[in-house]
Write a protein that holds these residues in place. Structure first.
Motif, PDB file in Angstrom:
ATOM      1  N   GLY A 155      74.264  15.079  43.643  1.00  0.00           N
ATOM      2  CA  GLY A 155      72.925  14.772  43.977  1.00  0.00           C
ATOM      3  C   GLY A 155      72.676  15.609  45.136  1.00  0.00           C
ATOM      4  N   GLY A 156      71.355  15.374  45.847  1.00  0.00           N
ATOM      5  CA  GLY A 156      71.095  15.410  47.638  1.00  0.00           C
ATOM      6  C   GLY A 156      69.606  15.801  47.246  1.00  0.00           C
ATOM      7  N   TYR A 157      69.374  16.445  48.214  1.00  0.00           N
ATOM      8  CA  TYR A 157      67.458  17.093  48.935  1.00  0.00           C
ATOM      9  C   TYR A 157      67.575  18.239  48.624  1.00  0.00           C
ATOM     10  CZ  TYR A 157      68.601  16.783  53.906  1.00  0.00           C
ATOM     11  OH  TYR A 157      68.948  17.013  55.093  1.00  0.00           O
ATOM     12  N   VAL A 158      66.605  18.559  49.010  1.00  0.00           N
ATOM     13  CA  VAL A 158      65.501  20.600  49.301  1.00  0.00           C
ATOM     14  C   VAL A 158      64.700  19.390  49.743  1.00  0.00           C
ATOM     15  CG1 VAL A 158      66.766  21.065  47.844  1.00  0.00           C
ATOM     16  CG2 VAL A 158      64.328  20.509  47.624  1.00  0.00           C
ATOM     17  N   LYS A 159      64.331  20.304  51.274  1.00  0.00           N
ATOM     18  CA  LYS A 159      62.970  20.550  52.278  1.00  0.00           C
ATOM     19  C   LYS A 159      63.204  21.688  52.247  1.00  0.00           C
ATOM     20  CE  LYS A 159      64.824  15.977  54.201  1.00  0.00           C
ATOM     21  NZ  LYS A 159      63.990  15.365  55.504  1.00  0.00           N
ATOM     22  N   GLY A 184      62.402  17.044  47.899  1.00  0.00           N
ATOM     23  CA  GLY A 184      62.584  16.728  46.867  1.00  0.00           C
ATOM     24  C   GLY A 184      64.376  16.357  46.859  1.00  0.00           C
ATOM     25  N   THR A 185      64.336  16.184  45.926  1.00  0.00           N
ATOM     26  CA  THR A 185      66.065  15.089  45.668  1.00  0.00           C
ATOM     27  C   THR A 185      66.773  16.232  44.217  1.00  0.00           C
ATOM     28  OG1 THR A 185      64.629  13.601  43.582  1.00  0.00           O
ATOM     29  CG2 THR A 185      64.900  12.743  46.113  1.00  0.00           C
ATOM     30  N   ILE A 186      67.929  16.028  44.523  1.00  0.00           N
ATOM     31  CA  ILE A 186      68.807  17.050  43.671  1.00  0.00           C
ATOM     32  C   ILE A 186      69.056  15.007  42.861  1.00  0.00           C
ATOM     33  CG2 ILE A 186      69.895  18.246  42.905  1.00  0.00           C
ATOM     34  CD1 ILE A 186      69.438  19.840  44.527  1.00  0.00           C
ATOM     35  N   GLU A 187      69.789  14.867  41.361  1.00  0.00           N
ATOM     36  CA  GLU A 187      70.404  14.428  40.258  1.00  0.00           C
ATOM     37  C   GLU A 187      71.041  15.197  39.768  1.00  0.00           C
ATOM     38  OE1 GLU A 187      68.803   9.966  40.367  1.00  0.00           O
ATOM     39  OE2 GLU A 187      68.286   9.845  42.188  1.00  0.00           O
ATOM     40  N   ALA A 188      71.971  15.302  39.209  1.00  0.00           N
ATOM     41  CA  ALA A 188      72.513  15.539  37.781  1.00  0.00           C
ATOM     42  C   ALA A 188      73.734  15.410  37.762  1.00  0.00           C
ATOM     43  CB  ALA A 188      72.170  17.352  37.980  1.00  0.00           C
ATOM     44  N   PHE A 218      80.919  18.670  49.893  1.00  0.00           N
ATOM     45  CA  PHE A 218      79.585  19.266  50.617  1.00  0.00           C
ATOM     46  C   PHE A 218      79.066  20.633  50.565  1.00  0.00           C
ATOM     47  CE2 PHE A 218      81.852  14.796  52.134  1.00  0.00           C
ATOM     48  CZ  PHE A 218      80.261  13.747  51.540  1.00  0.00           C
ATOM     49  N   ILE A 219      77.833  20.603  50.807  1.00  0.00           N
ATOM     50  CA  ILE A 219      76.978  22.148  50.390  1.00  0.00           C
ATOM     51  C   ILE A 219      75.732  21.573  51.023  1.00  0.00           C
ATOM     52  CG2 ILE A 219      76.397  23.954  49.523  1.00  0.00           C
ATOM     53  CD1 ILE A 219      78.296  22.604  46.703  1.00  0.00           C
ATOM     54  N   PRO A 267      61.773  29.004  55.063  1.00  0.00           N
ATOM     55  CA  PRO A 267      63.769  28.394  54.046  1.00  0.00           C
ATOM     56  C   PRO A 267      64.038  27.404  53.776  1.00  0.00           C
ATOM     57  CG  PRO A 267      63.856  29.495  56.387  1.00  0.00           C
ATOM     58  CD  PRO A 267      62.642  29.063  56.115  1.00  0.00           C
ATOM     59  N   VAL A 268      64.132  26.697  52.715  1.00  0.00           N
ATOM     60  CA  VAL A 268      64.764  25.813  51.747  1.00  0.00           C
ATOM     61  C   VAL A 268      65.922  25.153  52.325  1.00  0.00           C
ATOM     62  CG1 VAL A 268      64.761  25.038  49.260  1.00  0.00           C
ATOM     63  CG2 VAL A 268      62.954  26.870  49.765  1.00  0.00           C
ATOM     64  N   LYS A 269      65.953  23.747  52.914  1.00  0.00           N
ATOM     65  CA  LYS A 269      67.491  23.514  53.741  1.00  0.00           C
ATOM     66  C   LYS A 269      67.362  22.660  52.310  1.00  0.00           C
ATOM     67  CE  LYS A 269      68.394  20.591  57.485  1.00  0.00           C
ATOM     68  NZ  LYS A 269      68.823  19.382  58.081  1.00  0.00           N
ATOM     69  N   VAL A 270      68.509  22.859  51.744  1.00  0.00           N
ATOM     70  CA  VAL A 270      69.788  22.135  50.775  1.00  0.00           C
ATOM     71  C   VAL A 270      70.710  21.755  51.764  1.00  0.00           C
ATOM     72  CG1 VAL A 270      70.903  22.489  48.424  1.00  0.00           C
ATOM     73  CG2 VAL A 270      68.987  24.513  49.623  1.00  0.00           C
TER      74      VAL A 270
END
Length: 177
Positions: free
Chosen positions: A53-57, A77-81, A14-15, A36-39
């Motif tokens: 997977g995850g998100y950015v706010k 935004g969502t992260i999927e890779a 987890f990051i 700041p971009v929360k990740v």
């Protein structure tokens, strides 16, 4: 950054934190990042590779597409890779093209997630950003803000001097007809 050796031992990482950026380059604008971009990301070892997977706010400042006033735009935004080692890359990319997955190949023991974070921000920005739904935009002749001056009437006509004779001809035809 994901260390693939540590991930292979722990099977899941987890990051959570912040990505610092002053600006983000979008479609045709460079937008200021207002906070700041929360990740928040999870990386898991799966049979196909490393699933991320995850998100950015965050909040960015984007110009209105009609009047150019700054608009504060909330980003979720969502992260999927799916990451695979470069030695597993197929010679023909058709297999990848038929898949809807975002497959990225890595060559070192570390996976940099910077591009995924920026990609999540870019993908969450709508195609048209407006300061409000009824934005009237700018006068196409003089550039006056039509939201601030609703009675604006731009009398100035700019005529290409090469076409001046056609304008004289047009006026003479209207007088005769």
């Amino acid at each position: 950054m994901i260390d693939t050796e540590i991930l292979s031992q722990e099977r899941r990482i987890f990051i959570e934190g912040f990505y610092e950026a002053d600006y983000v380059d979008l479609h045709s604008y460079r937008c200021k990042v207002l906070e700041p971009v929360k990740v928040k990301i999870v990386a898991v070892v799966a049979k196909e590779g490393i699933a991320v997977g995850g998100y950015v706010k965050t909040t960015i400042e984007h110009p209105c597409d009609r009047c150019l006033k700054p608009v504060h735009l909330a980003i979720n935004g969502t992260i999927e890779a799916l990451y695979k080692p470069i030695d597993e890359a197929p010679e023909e990319r058709e297999e990848e093209l038929q898949s809807l997955r975002n497959v990225i190949y890595y060559s070192s023991g570390r996976i940099d997630l910077t591009d995924r974070i920026l990609e999540a921000i870019v993908m969450d920005v709508p195609m048209r950003v407006l300061c409000n739904e009824n934005c009237k935009g700018l006068c196409p002749r003089c550039g006056a803000d039509l939201n601030e001056n609703t009675d604006h009437s731009c009398e100035e006509q700019s005529i290409d001097p090469r076409l001046g004779r056609l304008l004289i001809l047009k006026k003479s035809i209207h007088k005769e007809g």
